[in-house]
Design a protein around this motif. Sequence first.
Motif, PDB file in Angstrom:
ATOM      1  N   LEU A   1     -33.126 -12.093  -3.801  1.00  0.00           N
ATOM      2  CA  LEU A   1     -33.423 -10.668  -3.665  1.00  0.00           C
ATOM      3  C   LEU A   1     -34.805 -10.475  -3.048  1.00  0.00           C
ATOM      4  O   LEU A   1     -34.979  -9.692  -2.104  1.00  0.00           O
ATOM      5  N   ARG A   2     -35.789 -11.205  -3.586  1.00  0.00           N
ATOM      6  CA  ARG A   2     -37.144 -11.063  -3.063  1.00  0.00           C
ATOM      7  C   ARG A   2     -37.216 -11.480  -1.595  1.00  0.00           C
ATOM      8  O   ARG A   2     -37.833 -10.807  -0.763  1.00  0.00           O
ATOM      9  N   GLU A   3     -36.553 -12.591  -1.271  1.00  0.00           N
ATOM     10  CA  GLU A   3     -36.632 -13.072   0.105  1.00  0.00           C
ATOM     11  C   GLU A   3     -35.875 -12.158   1.072  1.00  0.00           C
ATOM     12  O   GLU A   3     -36.280 -11.980   2.215  1.00  0.00           O
ATOM     13  N   GLY A   4     -34.804 -11.558   0.589  1.00  0.00           N
ATOM     14  CA  GLY A   4     -34.089 -10.586   1.416  1.00  0.00           C
ATOM     15  C   GLY A   4     -34.938  -9.353   1.670  1.00  0.00           C
ATOM     16  O   GLY A   4     -35.025  -8.845   2.796  1.00  0.00           O
ATOM     17  N   LEU A   5     -35.593  -8.880   0.614  1.00  0.00           N
ATOM     18  CA  LEU A   5     -36.469  -7.707   0.753  1.00  0.00           C
ATOM     19  C   LEU A   5     -37.642  -8.013   1.678  1.00  0.00           C
ATOM     20  O   LEU A   5     -38.046  -7.163   2.481  1.00  0.00           O
ATOM     21  N   ASP A   6     -38.192  -9.222   1.560  1.00  0.00           N
ATOM     22  CA  ASP A   6     -39.300  -9.608   2.443  1.00  0.00           C
ATOM     23  C   ASP A   6     -38.882  -9.512   3.906  1.00  0.00           C
ATOM     24  O   ASP A   6     -39.638  -9.010   4.748  1.00  0.00           O
ATOM     25  N   ALA A   7     -37.680 -10.001   4.191  1.00  0.00           N
ATOM     26  CA  ALA A   7     -37.191  -9.935   5.579  1.00  0.00           C
ATOM     27  C   ALA A   7     -37.075  -8.478   6.028  1.00  0.00           C
ATOM     28  O   ALA A   7     -37.447  -8.126   7.157  1.00  0.00           O
ATOM     29  N   ALA A   8     -36.599  -7.623   5.131  1.00  0.00           N
ATOM     30  CA  ALA A   8     -36.443  -6.202   5.470  1.00  0.00           C
ATOM     31  C   ALA A   8     -37.803  -5.555   5.735  1.00  0.00           C
ATOM     32  O   ALA A   8     -37.975  -4.804   6.703  1.00  0.00           O
ATOM     33  N   LEU A   9     -38.778  -5.861   4.870  1.00  0.00           N
ATOM     34  CA  LEU A   9     -40.105  -5.253   5.019  1.00  0.00           C
ATOM     35  C   LEU A   9     -40.770  -5.698   6.315  1.00  0.00           C
ATOM     36  O   LEU A   9     -41.381  -4.886   7.022  1.00  0.00           O
ATOM     37  N   VAL A  10     -40.645  -6.974   6.624  1.00  0.00           N
ATOM     38  CA  VAL A  10     -41.254  -7.473   7.857  1.00  0.00           C
ATOM     39  C   VAL A  10     -40.597  -6.819   9.073  1.00  0.00           C
ATOM     40  O   VAL A  10     -41.277  -6.379  10.005  1.00  0.00           O
ATOM     41  N   ALA A  11     -39.277  -6.728   9.043  1.00  0.00           N
ATOM     42  CA  ALA A  11     -38.574  -6.094  10.167  1.00  0.00           C
ATOM     43  C   ALA A  11     -39.033  -4.648  10.332  1.00  0.00           C
ATOM     44  O   ALA A  11     -39.283  -4.184  11.452  1.00  0.00           O
ATOM     45  N   ALA A  12     -39.183  -3.960   9.209  1.00  0.00           N
ATOM     46  CA  ALA A  12     -39.622  -2.568   9.270  1.00  0.00           C
ATOM     47  C   ALA A  12     -41.052  -2.478   9.794  1.00  0.00           C
ATOM     48  O   ALA A  12     -41.383  -1.606  10.606  1.00  0.00           O
ATOM     49  N   ALA A  13     -41.893  -3.421   9.348  1.00  0.00           N
ATOM     50  CA  ALA A  13     -43.276  -3.439   9.813  1.00  0.00           C
ATOM     51  C   ALA A  13     -43.355  -3.701  11.314  1.00  0.00           C
ATOM     52  O   ALA A  13     -44.294  -3.282  11.980  1.00  0.00           O
ATOM     53  N   PHE A  14     -42.340  -4.407  11.845  1.00  0.00           N
ATOM     54  CA  PHE A  14     -42.267  -4.663  13.277  1.00  0.00           C
ATOM     55  C   PHE A  14     -41.580  -3.520  14.032  1.00  0.00           C
ATOM     56  O   PHE A  14     -41.218  -3.659  15.187  1.00  0.00           O
ATOM     57  N   GLY A  15     -41.367  -2.431  13.326  1.00  0.00           N
ATOM     58  CA  GLY A  15     -40.847  -1.250  13.995  1.00  0.00           C
ATOM     59  C   GLY A  15     -39.337  -1.165  14.126  1.00  0.00           C
ATOM     60  O   GLY A  15     -38.816  -0.316  14.844  1.00  0.00           O
ATOM     61  N   ARG A  16     -38.624  -2.060  13.433  1.00  0.00           N
ATOM     62  CA  ARG A  16     -37.155  -1.986  13.480  1.00  0.00           C
ATOM     63  C   ARG A  16     -36.657  -0.971  12.470  1.00  0.00           C
ATOM     64  O   ARG A  16     -37.259  -0.785  11.421  1.00  0.00           O
ATOM     65  N   ARG A  17     -35.534  -0.365  12.807  1.00  0.00           N
ATOM     66  CA  ARG A  17     -34.904   0.520  11.836  1.00  0.00           C
ATOM     67  C   ARG A  17     -34.046  -0.323  10.907  1.00  0.00           C
ATOM     68  O   ARG A  17     -33.120  -1.005  11.343  1.00  0.00           O
ATOM     69  N   VAL A  18     -34.368  -0.283   9.630  1.00  0.00           N
ATOM     70  CA  VAL A  18     -33.735  -1.180   8.665  1.00  0.00           C
ATOM     71  C   VAL A  18     -32.941  -0.378   7.634  1.00  0.00           C
ATOM     72  O   VAL A  18     -33.425   0.624   7.115  1.00  0.00           O
ATOM     73  N   SER A  19     -31.732  -0.832   7.364  1.00  0.00           N
ATOM     74  CA  SER A  19     -30.959  -0.285   6.247  1.00  0.00           C
ATOM     75  C   SER A  19     -30.784  -1.382   5.211  1.00  0.00           C
ATOM     76  O   SER A  19     -30.636  -2.548   5.559  1.00  0.00           O
ATOM     77  N   LEU A  20     -30.802  -0.987   3.947  1.00  0.00           N
ATOM     78  CA  LEU A  20     -30.536  -1.938   2.867  1.00  0.00           C
ATOM     79  C   LEU A  20     -29.193  -1.602   2.247  1.00  0.00           C
ATOM     80  O   LEU A  20     -28.883  -0.430   2.006  1.00  0.00           O
ATOM     81  N   LEU A  21     -28.416  -2.629   1.988  1.00  0.00           N
ATOM     82  CA  LEU A  21     -27.149  -2.443   1.284  1.00  0.00           C
ATOM     83  C   LEU A  21     -27.156  -3.298   0.026  1.00  0.00           C
ATOM     84  O   LEU A  21     -27.226  -4.531   0.097  1.00  0.00           O
ATOM     85  N   PHE A  22     -27.151  -2.640  -1.112  1.00  0.00           N
ATOM     86  CA  PHE A  22     -27.106  -3.340  -2.397  1.00  0.00           C
ATOM     87  C   PHE A  22     -25.640  -3.531  -2.767  1.00  0.00           C
ATOM     88  O   PHE A  22     -24.893  -2.573  -2.920  1.00  0.00           O
ATOM     89  N   MET A  23     -25.249  -4.777  -2.906  1.00  0.00           N
ATOM     90  CA  MET A  23     -23.836  -5.109  -3.066  1.00  0.00           C
ATOM     91  C   MET A  23     -23.676  -6.025  -4.273  1.00  0.00           C
ATOM     92  O   MET A  23     -24.565  -6.837  -4.563  1.00  0.00           O
ATOM     93  N   GLY A  24     -22.553  -5.927  -4.962  1.00  0.00           N
ATOM     94  CA  GLY A  24     -22.307  -6.810  -6.110  1.00  0.00           C
ATOM     95  C   GLY A  24     -23.442  -6.712  -7.115  1.00  0.00           C
ATOM     96  O   GLY A  24     -23.929  -5.630  -7.433  1.00  0.00           O
ATOM     97  N   GLU A  25     -23.905  -7.863  -7.587  1.00  0.00           N
ATOM     98  CA  GLU A  25     -25.000  -7.902  -8.563  1.00  0.00           C
ATOM     99  C   GLU A  25     -26.290  -7.289  -8.026  1.00  0.00           C
ATOM    100  O   GLU A  25     -27.192  -6.952  -8.796  1.00  0.00           O
ATOM    101  N   GLY A  26     -26.395  -7.209  -6.726  1.00  0.00           N
ATOM    102  CA  GLY A  26     -27.607  -6.680  -6.101  1.00  0.00           C
ATOM    103  C   GLY A  26     -27.928  -5.262  -6.545  1.00  0.00           C
ATOM    104  O   GLY A  26     -29.083  -4.838  -6.484  1.00  0.00           O
ATOM    105  N   VAL A  27     -26.923  -4.532  -7.017  1.00  0.00           N
ATOM    106  CA  VAL A  27     -27.175  -3.151  -7.456  1.00  0.00           C
ATOM    107  C   VAL A  27     -28.148  -3.110  -8.631  1.00  0.00           C
ATOM    108  O   VAL A  27     -28.850  -2.112  -8.823  1.00  0.00           O
ATOM    109  N   THR A  28     -28.235  -4.201  -9.406  1.00  0.00           N
ATOM    110  CA  THR A  28     -29.120  -4.189 -10.571  1.00  0.00           C
ATOM    111  C   THR A  28     -30.597  -4.194 -10.170  1.00  0.00           C
ATOM    112  O   THR A  28     -31.463  -3.939 -11.006  1.00  0.00           O
TER     113      THR A  28
END
Lengths: 124, 96, 130
Positions: free
Chosen positions: A24-51
């Motif tokens: 979870l942390r490593e997935g979020l890190d990738a999302a944050l970096v992509a966003a910091a690089f100006g990409r439009r990022v969507s997060l999808l919480f799936m399965g256990e990820g909803v917790t």
Amino acid sequence: MQEHHDDSDLLVILRHAPHGSSWLREGLDAALVAAAFGRRVSLLFMGEGVTALLRGQQLGPLGQKGTAATLEMLEMYDIETLLVEEQGLSRLGLSSDELMLEVECLSPSALARVLSGHRLVLTF
Amino acid sequence: MLLHVVNRSPATSRVYQQALAGMSPEDRLLLIEDGVQGALPQLVRYYAGLEGRLFALKEDLESRGLLGRCDASVQVVDVDGFVDLTEEAERTVSWY
Amino acid sequence: MRYAILLMGAPYSDQASHSALRFARALVARGHRLEAVFFYHDGVYNAARLAAPPQDEPHLVDAWAALANEHRVALQVCIAAALRRGLLDEREAVRHGKDGVSVEAPFELTGLGQLVDIGTRCDRLVTFGP
């Protein structure tokens, strides 16, 4: 499907619970970096990820950091498309109004459309 | 059209459900590693509805002694076929 | 086509590294351009310079290096994931006051921004997870 899902740059799918693994942390890190690089990022919480979105999370053993603090920063990074698999919530007996952030619940039929609406999909 | 790749057996993991949930009607599914168990006649029912869009990796079937045991509805491809599938799909999404 | 691979499985623990390498070789054999392999999560262990597998097993670290040298493939290792797991190149070893070096060229420690970059720049990104 709403307009803002179309042609977003990156969809990060988070399928793991906080604390139990680093996914979870490593997935979020990738999302944050992509966003910091100006990409439009969507997060999808799936399965256990909803917790990841549950209120009242604490530190783990030895002060192990969770991910709740990171989630609170998403808005600062302009990550505003937060999608949650409806079935992931119902399987755990949860509902979206119990979550720490405002999310959009996706029915099974909407999931596939979200996947095809992004130029890059990373699964964690 | 997307290519979905699953490396877990449907007999022991629910990852196949996530892949199926993410699939559009035209998407394809490739089974690799332990995922090739899903090509067995006893397990292929988990992938009902994917006829013509379900593939399994030959090398991973072969190394597990499963090559001759695949259900007839599964298309067996080698690693070159895997490359072909990624070429033909706009994107590849892995479920593990 | 221009390809990139994201590898997140540890060598010798999961088949992911073998699968990724097999796929990488098939790609270049068919004339595709493999621009980079990005190592993340436990995949960073593929860069462990000190790996010493038995001689009758494939040496994955050397195999990646050979692929990189023969086909100009960048081997990019997430620096945050690597440092946590004890994988340091010379520069990081100095920076953190460590005696040993566990990552060397052609592997390079780099930021997650590289993953985003290759993911959007290449025509195809294929992920191998554990």
